[in-house]
Scaffold this motif. Sequence first.
Motif, PDB file in Angstrom:
ATOM      1  N   ASP A   1      38.169  31.733  16.900  1.00  0.00           N
ATOM      2  CA  ASP A   1      39.013  30.541  16.759  1.00  0.00           C
ATOM      3  C   ASP A   1      38.780  29.527  17.869  1.00  0.00           C
ATOM      4  O   ASP A   1      39.205  28.382  17.771  1.00  0.00           O
ATOM      5  CB  ASP A   1      40.502  30.940  16.725  1.00  0.00           C
ATOM      6  CG  ASP A   1      40.867  31.570  15.384  1.00  0.00           C
ATOM      7  OD1 ASP A   1      40.080  31.388  14.433  1.00  0.00           O
ATOM      8  OD2 ASP A   1      41.909  32.244  15.301  1.00  0.00           O
ATOM      9  N   GLU A   2      38.131  29.951  18.944  1.00  0.00           N
ATOM     10  CA  GLU A   2      37.813  28.981  20.003  1.00  0.00           C
ATOM     11  C   GLU A   2      36.721  28.026  19.541  1.00  0.00           C
ATOM     12  O   GLU A   2      36.329  27.120  20.263  1.00  0.00           O
ATOM     13  CB  GLU A   2      37.356  29.722  21.269  1.00  0.00           C
ATOM     14  CG  GLU A   2      38.496  30.372  22.024  1.00  0.00           C
ATOM     15  CD  GLU A   2      37.984  31.183  23.220  1.00  0.00           C
ATOM     16  OE1 GLU A   2      36.858  30.902  23.700  1.00  0.00           O
ATOM     17  OE2 GLU A   2      38.715  32.103  23.647  1.00  0.00           O
ATOM     18  N   GLY A   3      36.159  28.250  18.368  1.00  0.00           N
ATOM     19  CA  GLY A   3      35.161  27.325  17.828  1.00  0.00           C
ATOM     20  C   GLY A   3      33.777  27.927  17.673  1.00  0.00           C
ATOM     21  O   GLY A   3      32.774  27.226  17.801  1.00  0.00           O
ATOM     22  N   TYR A   4      33.729  29.225  17.412  1.00  0.00           N
ATOM     23  CA  TYR A   4      32.423  29.858  17.189  1.00  0.00           C
ATOM     24  C   TYR A   4      32.276  30.279  15.729  1.00  0.00           C
ATOM     25  O   TYR A   4      33.264  30.385  14.999  1.00  0.00           O
ATOM     26  CB  TYR A   4      32.252  31.071  18.100  1.00  0.00           C
ATOM     27  CG  TYR A   4      32.214  30.698  19.560  1.00  0.00           C
ATOM     28  CD1 TYR A   4      31.059  30.159  20.113  1.00  0.00           C
ATOM     29  CD2 TYR A   4      33.337  30.862  20.365  1.00  0.00           C
ATOM     30  CE1 TYR A   4      31.025  29.793  21.449  1.00  0.00           C
ATOM     31  CE2 TYR A   4      33.308  30.492  21.701  1.00  0.00           C
ATOM     32  CZ  TYR A   4      32.149  29.961  22.239  1.00  0.00           C
ATOM     33  OH  TYR A   4      32.117  29.587  23.544  1.00  0.00           O
ATOM     34  N   ASP A   5      31.052  30.502  15.319  1.00  0.00           N
ATOM     35  CA  ASP A   5      30.791  30.964  13.953  1.00  0.00           C
ATOM     36  C   ASP A   5      30.531  32.460  13.924  1.00  0.00           C
ATOM     37  O   ASP A   5      30.602  33.097  12.886  1.00  0.00           O
ATOM     38  CB  ASP A   5      29.565  30.237  13.375  1.00  0.00           C
ATOM     39  CG  ASP A   5      29.782  28.746  13.343  1.00  0.00           C
ATOM     40  OD1 ASP A   5      30.803  28.324  12.787  1.00  0.00           O
ATOM     41  OD2 ASP A   5      28.954  28.001  13.901  1.00  0.00           O
ATOM     42  N   LEU A   6      30.167  33.001  15.088  1.00  0.00           N
ATOM     43  CA  LEU A   6      29.832  34.418  15.165  1.00  0.00           C
ATOM     44  C   LEU A   6      30.177  34.916  16.563  1.00  0.00           C
ATOM     45  O   LEU A   6      29.790  34.297  17.550  1.00  0.00           O
ATOM     46  CB  LEU A   6      28.318  34.542  14.918  1.00  0.00           C
ATOM     47  CG  LEU A   6      27.669  35.909  14.684  1.00  0.00           C
ATOM     48  CD1 LEU A   6      26.268  35.702  14.143  1.00  0.00           C
ATOM     49  CD2 LEU A   6      27.619  36.771  15.912  1.00  0.00           C
ATOM     50  N   VAL A   7      30.924  35.997  16.634  1.00  0.00           N
ATOM     51  CA  VAL A   7      31.196  36.604  17.939  1.00  0.00           C
ATOM     52  C   VAL A   7      30.667  38.030  17.918  1.00  0.00           C
ATOM     53  O   VAL A   7      31.004  38.823  17.048  1.00  0.00           O
ATOM     54  CB  VAL A   7      32.703  36.607  18.270  1.00  0.00           C
ATOM     55  CG1 VAL A   7      32.927  37.230  19.634  1.00  0.00           C
ATOM     56  CG2 VAL A   7      33.250  35.194  18.251  1.00  0.00           C
ATOM     57  N   SER A   8      29.802  38.334  18.864  1.00  0.00           N
ATOM     58  CA  SER A   8      29.138  39.620  18.891  1.00  0.00           C
ATOM     59  C   SER A   8      29.789  40.526  19.931  1.00  0.00           C
ATOM     60  O   SER A   8      29.978  40.124  21.073  1.00  0.00           O
ATOM     61  CB  SER A   8      27.662  39.396  19.237  1.00  0.00           C
ATOM     62  OG  SER A   8      26.992  40.630  19.322  1.00  0.00           O
ATOM     63  N   GLY A   9      30.135  41.748  19.541  1.00  0.00           N
ATOM     64  CA  GLY A   9      30.708  42.701  20.492  1.00  0.00           C
ATOM     65  C   GLY A   9      29.637  43.208  21.455  1.00  0.00           C
ATOM     66  O   GLY A   9      28.465  43.279  21.108  1.00  0.00           O
ATOM     67  N   TRP A  10      30.076  43.522  22.665  1.00  0.00           N
ATOM     68  CA  TRP A  10      29.148  44.031  23.674  1.00  0.00           C
ATOM     69  C   TRP A  10      29.754  45.307  24.260  1.00  0.00           C
ATOM     70  O   TRP A  10      30.789  45.248  24.918  1.00  0.00           O
ATOM     71  CB  TRP A  10      28.914  42.947  24.743  1.00  0.00           C
ATOM     72  CG  TRP A  10      28.251  43.429  25.997  1.00  0.00           C
ATOM     73  CD1 TRP A  10      27.511  44.574  26.161  1.00  0.00           C
ATOM     74  CD2 TRP A  10      28.255  42.780  27.275  1.00  0.00           C
ATOM     75  NE1 TRP A  10      27.058  44.674  27.449  1.00  0.00           N
ATOM     76  CE2 TRP A  10      27.493  43.591  28.161  1.00  0.00           C
ATOM     77  CE3 TRP A  10      28.822  41.596  27.744  1.00  0.00           C
ATOM     78  CZ2 TRP A  10      27.297  43.243  29.491  1.00  0.00           C
ATOM     79  CZ3 TRP A  10      28.629  41.250  29.072  1.00  0.00           C
ATOM     80  CH2 TRP A  10      27.866  42.069  29.931  1.00  0.00           C
ATOM     81  N   ARG A  11      29.138  46.457  23.941  1.00  0.00           N
ATOM     82  CA  ARG A  11      29.644  47.737  24.470  1.00  0.00           C
ATOM     83  C   ARG A  11      29.196  47.847  25.920  1.00  0.00           C
ATOM     84  O   ARG A  11      28.203  48.483  26.233  1.00  0.00           O
ATOM     85  CB  ARG A  11      29.068  48.898  23.651  1.00  0.00           C
ATOM     86  CG  ARG A  11      29.500  48.892  22.195  1.00  0.00           C
ATOM     87  CD  ARG A  11      28.638  49.785  21.351  1.00  0.00           C
ATOM     88  NE  ARG A  11      27.280  49.259  21.238  1.00  0.00           N
ATOM     89  CZ  ARG A  11      26.295  49.852  20.573  1.00  0.00           C
ATOM     90  NH1 ARG A  11      26.512  50.995  19.968  1.00  0.00           N
ATOM     91  NH2 ARG A  11      25.096  49.305  20.516  1.00  0.00           N
ATOM     92  N   ARG A  12      29.955  47.185  26.807  1.00  0.00           N
ATOM     93  CA  ARG A  12      29.512  47.085  28.199  1.00  0.00           C
ATOM     94  C   ARG A  12      29.499  48.457  28.862  1.00  0.00           C
ATOM     95  O   ARG A  12      28.658  48.768  29.679  1.00  0.00           O
ATOM     96  CB  ARG A  12      30.424  46.121  28.964  1.00  0.00           C
ATOM     97  CG  ARG A  12      29.886  45.776  30.326  1.00  0.00           C
ATOM     98  CD  ARG A  12      30.342  44.435  30.804  1.00  0.00           C
ATOM     99  NE  ARG A  12      31.785  44.294  30.810  1.00  0.00           N
ATOM    100  CZ  ARG A  12      32.402  43.195  31.218  1.00  0.00           C
ATOM    101  NH1 ARG A  12      31.706  42.172  31.662  1.00  0.00           N
ATOM    102  NH2 ARG A  12      33.697  43.114  31.197  1.00  0.00           N
ATOM    103  N   ASP A  13      30.473  49.270  28.431  1.00  0.00           N
ATOM    104  CA  ASP A  13      30.577  50.608  29.020  1.00  0.00           C
ATOM    105  C   ASP A  13      30.273  51.623  27.924  1.00  0.00           C
ATOM    106  O   ASP A  13      31.145  52.313  27.426  1.00  0.00           O
ATOM    107  CB  ASP A  13      32.010  50.768  29.547  1.00  0.00           C
ATOM    108  CG  ASP A  13      32.116  51.983  30.454  1.00  0.00           C
ATOM    109  OD1 ASP A  13      31.068  52.544  30.817  1.00  0.00           O
ATOM    110  OD2 ASP A  13      33.261  52.367  30.760  1.00  0.00           O
ATOM    111  N   ARG A  14      29.006  51.713  27.551  1.00  0.00           N
ATOM    112  CA  ARG A  14      28.648  52.489  26.365  1.00  0.00           C
ATOM    113  C   ARG A  14      28.734  53.989  26.608  1.00  0.00           C
ATOM    114  O   ARG A  14      28.215  54.500  27.597  1.00  0.00           O
ATOM    115  CB  ARG A  14      27.231  52.101  25.927  1.00  0.00           C
ATOM    116  CG  ARG A  14      26.886  52.674  24.585  1.00  0.00           C
ATOM    117  CD  ARG A  14      25.652  52.069  24.007  1.00  0.00           C
ATOM    118  NE  ARG A  14      25.213  52.892  22.885  1.00  0.00           N
ATOM    119  CZ  ARG A  14      24.181  52.617  22.133  1.00  0.00           C
ATOM    120  NH1 ARG A  14      23.483  51.538  22.364  1.00  0.00           N
ATOM    121  NH2 ARG A  14      23.841  53.414  21.144  1.00  0.00           N
TER     122      ARG A  14
END
Length: 344
Positions: free
Chosen positions: A124-137
Motif C-alpha cells: 500500500d505504500e505504492g509498490y506492485d510487488l513486495v518480496s519477502g526476505w528470510r533474513r534469519d533463515r
Amino acid sequence: MLQETPMRASRNDAIELSVVIPLYNEEDNVEPLCAALLAALTAQPRGFEIILVNDGSADRTEQKLQQAAAGDARIRVINFRSNKGQTAAMMAGIDYAVGAVIVPMDGDLQNDPRDIVRLLDKLDEGYDLVSGWRRDRQDNFMIRTLPSKIANLVISRVSGVPLHDYGCSLKAYRREVLQGFRLYGEMHRFIPIYAHAQGARVAELPVAHHPRKFGQSKYGLNRTIKVLLDLLVVKFLTKYRTKPIYLFGQAGVGLLALAFLAGLWALYLKFFDNTSFIETPLPLLVSLCTIAGLMCLLMGLLAEVIMRVYYESQSKTDYRVKSVLNPRQEGNPGENPGEESRGD
Ligand code: UDP
Ligand code: MG
C-alpha cells in the motif's frame, strides 16, 4: 451457467486478497497452518480467500484439506491428480485466485502467516510487488542457506534487480503484475525480474522464518543448479525475447570476424613470413569459427521465426499499456482518423 455468473460476481467483489499455498505431503501441517492463517487474516479488514493446492500428495494431506475446507468456506482446495511440483501448484492457485492482491506462501509453516499483513501494508505504500526476505533463515546452512546466498548474489547481478531472497515463496503481488505470466520449472522465484522488466515497482521486506516442525523438505542441493539454469532462460527471455537474432547475430558476426582475421593472419604468415598454412593452427580456427558463426546466425533466424509464430499466432503484443487518456468513443467513427483513411 446462470447460477455461475452471480456467484462469481459476488466473489470478485468481496475478495481483495488471495493466499495461494502449494502442499505436497504436508498432512501434519494442514491443521496448524489453516488455524494460523485464519487467525492472522480475520484480524485484518480485507476480504480474503485461502487457496490450498494439493500437489498430488501421497499421504493424508487430501483428507486433512477436505476437513479444513468443510470448516470454513473461505478455504478452497484444488487437488492435483499427480505431483507436478511447487511452481505448477502455485500457478494453478494463481489461475484460480480472484483477489486484487495475490500472496503465495509455503504450506509447512516455515513462513509466518502474520507477515502477510505486513507485506500488504508495504504494498500500500505504492509498490506492485513486495518480496519477502528470510533474513534469519532456519535451514541447513551448508546444503540450503549457503548455496541460496550465492545463487541470490548471482541472480541479482545478472538480472539487475537486487533482492536478497528470490527463493522466498512469501511475496505479495498486485494482480496486474501476474497477468500474462506462465510459470515453468522453478521460475516462480523470478517473477520480480519479469515484473521489473515490465515497469513494476518492487520492494523487499524481511520476514520471519521458522524451522520445519512436521514433514520433510522436498529439496536438496540440485535445486540450485536448476535455479541457475532457469536464470539463463529468464535472462534470455527478458532481454531478447522479441529480438533473438540480436543475441545470436552478435555471436555469429563476432565469430565470422574472428575467422576473417585468422584467415588474414594466415595469409600474411604465408606470403611475408614463409610459414606454410599447415604449420599454424590458424586454418583450423578459420573453419571452426566460420562454421560456428554461420550456425549462430541460422539459429538466430530460426529463433526469430519461432518468436513470430508465438506473437502473431496468438495476437500477443510486446508492449503493455498502463493507461490511455482521451480514448476514442466506440461507435463514433468521425473522431477516429484510422477509420477515415480506411475508406480511401
Ligand atoms: N511443494 C509442492 N510440490 C512439490 C514440492 C514442494 O507443492 O513437489 C510445496 C511444499 O509442500 C511446501 C512448499 O512447496 O509447501 C515448499 O517446499 P519445501 O518446504 O519442501 O521447500 P523448502 O522450504 O525446503 O525450500
Ligand atoms: Mg519449507
